[in-house]
Design an enzyme around this catalytic site. Structure first.
Site, PDB file in Angstrom:
ATOM      1  N   HIS A  62       0.851  -1.195   0.000  1.00 14.12           N
ATOM      2  CA  HIS A  62       0.000   0.000   0.000  1.00 14.12           C
ATOM      3  C   HIS A  62       0.884   1.241   0.000  1.00 14.12           C
ATOM      4  O   HIS A  62       2.105   1.135   0.116  1.00 14.12           O
ATOM      5  CB  HIS A  62      -0.979  -0.015   1.178  1.00 14.12           C
ATOM      6  CG  HIS A  62      -0.349   0.059   2.544  1.00 14.12           C
ATOM      7  ND1 HIS A  62       0.564  -0.875   3.001  1.00 14.12           N
ATOM      8  CD2 HIS A  62      -0.511   0.943   3.565  1.00 14.12           C
ATOM      9  CE1 HIS A  62       0.911  -0.563   4.233  1.00 14.12           C
ATOM     10  NE2 HIS A  62       0.291   0.534   4.605  1.00 14.12           N
ATOM     11  N   HIS A  64       1.173   3.903   2.027  1.00 13.84           N
ATOM     12  CA  HIS A  64       1.679   4.630   3.191  1.00 13.84           C
ATOM     13  C   HIS A  64       3.200   4.724   3.039  1.00 13.84           C
ATOM     14  O   HIS A  64       3.854   3.783   2.574  1.00 13.84           O
ATOM     15  CB  HIS A  64       1.304   3.917   4.498  1.00 13.84           C
ATOM     16  CG  HIS A  64      -0.095   4.218   4.942  1.00 13.84           C
ATOM     17  ND1 HIS A  64      -0.820   3.370   5.750  1.00 13.84           N
ATOM     18  CD2 HIS A  64      -0.899   5.281   4.689  1.00 13.84           C
ATOM     19  CE1 HIS A  64      -2.016   3.908   5.973  1.00 13.84           C
ATOM     20  NE2 HIS A  64      -2.089   5.054   5.344  1.00 13.84           N
ATOM     21  N   ASP A  66       5.757   4.489   4.875  1.00 10.06           N
ATOM     22  CA  ASP A  66       6.681   3.504   5.472  1.00 10.06           C
ATOM     23  C   ASP A  66       6.782   2.224   4.640  1.00 10.06           C
ATOM     24  O   ASP A  66       7.563   1.329   4.968  1.00 10.06           O
ATOM     25  CB  ASP A  66       6.299   3.186   6.930  1.00 10.06           C
ATOM     26  CG  ASP A  66       4.879   2.708   7.104  1.00 10.06           C
ATOM     27  OD1 ASP A  66       3.977   3.243   6.431  1.00 10.06           O
ATOM     28  OD2 ASP A  66       4.653   1.788   7.918  1.00 10.06           O
ATOM     29  N   HIS A  67       6.028   2.160   3.534  1.00  9.35           N
ATOM     30  CA  HIS A  67       6.098   0.975   2.664  1.00  9.35           C
ATOM     31  C   HIS A  67       6.609   1.310   1.261  1.00  9.35           C
ATOM     32  O   HIS A  67       6.797   0.410   0.447  1.00  9.35           O
ATOM     33  CB  HIS A  67       4.733   0.282   2.589  1.00  9.35           C
ATOM     34  CG  HIS A  67       4.304  -0.239   3.919  1.00  9.35           C
ATOM     35  ND1 HIS A  67       4.347  -1.584   4.255  1.00  9.35           N
ATOM     36  CD2 HIS A  67       3.886   0.410   5.033  1.00  9.35           C
ATOM     37  CE1 HIS A  67       3.956  -1.731   5.512  1.00  9.35           C
ATOM     38  NE2 HIS A  67       3.665  -0.530   6.004  1.00  9.35           N
ATOM     39  N   HIS A 270       6.503  -5.157  11.970  1.00  5.89           N
ATOM     40  CA  HIS A 270       5.812  -3.863  11.881  1.00  5.89           C
ATOM     41  C   HIS A 270       5.500  -3.336  13.285  1.00  5.89           C
ATOM     42  O   HIS A 270       4.392  -2.935  13.607  1.00  5.89           O
ATOM     43  CB  HIS A 270       4.528  -3.981  11.037  1.00  5.89           C
ATOM     44  CG  HIS A 270       4.026  -2.649  10.528  1.00  5.89           C
ATOM     45  ND1 HIS A 270       3.133  -1.882  11.230  1.00  5.89           N
ATOM     46  CD2 HIS A 270       4.306  -1.960   9.403  1.00  5.89           C
ATOM     47  CE1 HIS A 270       2.871  -0.778  10.539  1.00  5.89           C
ATOM     48  NE2 HIS A 270       3.569  -0.800   9.428  1.00  5.89           N
TER      49      HIS A 270
HETATM   50 ZN   LIG Z   1       3.031   0.460   7.807  1.00  6.95          ZN
HETATM   51 ZN   LIG Z   2      -0.098   1.426   6.577  1.00  8.91          ZN
END
Ligand SMILES: [Zn+2]
Ligand SMILES: [Zn+2]
Length: 305
Positions: A62, A64, A66-67, A270
């Site tokens: 996805h 976001h 952080d990815h 995570h």
């Molecule tokens: Zn995340």
């Molecule tokens: Zn996320």
């Protein structure tokens, strides 16, 4: 060859001293796959001296940050290193729209092609397939469209015993029939049973990556019996309210999914920066499911079949 998972980052949105945001490399069927690409992924790759020549595909769960914040830097670096192989990026359609202008500004004249494949995170679908394996989306529950990925080896049929092929002078053209379980008839009309010529097919390896997600038992049928499940575990039960609000899971919920799906091994990651005593994630998960591994940055796990 053993399948191998290298954790490049297993923190959540805020990087900490111990954890970078999400990223991992799966080595399977002689190929390398990058799964998520948070900030710091390329630094960790360098520190671990990972060879990425066979890395052709990136899967982004996805959008976001952080990815996916690590992608632009990685694409740029590979350009400077004169990469020539195409790079395939599988992600929500908006990634191409977001990344293209930045690539035009920072990474023009790349010596290789970046090919975007738009995926629909809401649908279960096969998004990658070759002779040996498939990758499918696992729709997850999160604040933006998100999917996990299921990596599965394809059935390869029974294993041929080479010495027997020579002993009975069996031509190579007969291999597919033997792999399918058929007997062999010699020129003299003698039937050689398949069990004498082949061994049972190797157990097929399956790996499921599920991050980020709130507790979603609906994924259980799709990941039933996988050898290894990576499931996010952002919080502990004491922060279950936060887990619900931000659509993340607790360690206990991750373990419940593993137990329901009867997976071989659970890896949790995570982790929220709010919880510094990470052994508590492991303790909480182990109350529900025994075979749990606490992810760490730079951890390498090998899975022999
Ligand atoms: Zn995340
Ligand atoms: Zn996320």
């Amino acid at each position: 060859m053993a399948n191998k998972l290298t954790i490049l980052g297993c923190g959540s949105a805020v990087p900490t001293i111990n954890n970078n945001p999400s990223g991992q490399i799966l080595e399977m069927c002689d190929k390398l796959f990058l799964i998520d690409c948070g900030e710091g992924v390329q630094n960790t790759m360098r520190q671990m001296m990972l060879r990425t020549a066979r890395l052709y595909s990136v899967f982004i769960s996805h959008l976001h940050g952080d990815h996916c914040f690590g992608l632009l830097g990685l694409i740029s670096t590979w350009g400077m290193m004169n990469r020539t192989q195409d790079l395939h990026i599988y992600a929500h359609k908006d990634l191409e729209m977001l990344l293209k202008p930045l690539m035009e500004y920072h990474c023009h004249d790349l010596p290789y092609q970046v090919i975007f494949h738009a995926i629909d995170p809401k649908k279960k679908a096969v998004i990658f397939e070759d002779r040996t394996m498939t990758v499918s989306t696992i729709p997850l529950r999160h604040s933006v469209p998100t999917c996990g990925f299921l990596f599965e080896e394809k059935p390869r049929g029974r294993h041929i015993i080479r010495e027997k092929m020579e002993e009975y002078h069996i031509p190579y053209s007969a291999v597919p029939a033997l792999q399918a379980g058929e007997n062999w008839t010699t020129e003299d009309g003698i039937t050689v049973p398949n069990e004498e010529l082949t061994l049972p097919a190797k157990k097929l390896f399956r790996y499921a990556y599920c991050s980020d997600t709130g507790y979603k038992p609906a994924i259980v049928p799709q990941i039933k019996g996988v050898d290894v499940l990576y499931h996010e575990s952002t919080y502990l039960e004491e922060l279950a309210e936060s887990a619900k609000r931000y659509q993340h899971s607790t360690a206990k919920q991750a373990a419940k999914i593993a137990r329901k799906a009867e997976v071989g091994q659970l890896i949790i990651g995570h982790f929220s920066a709010r919880i510094t005593e990470q052994h508590r994630f492991l303790e909480e998960a182990r109350e529900v499911f025994e075979n749990v591994v606490l992810a760490e940055d730079k951890m390498v796990l090998e899975f022999t079949q």
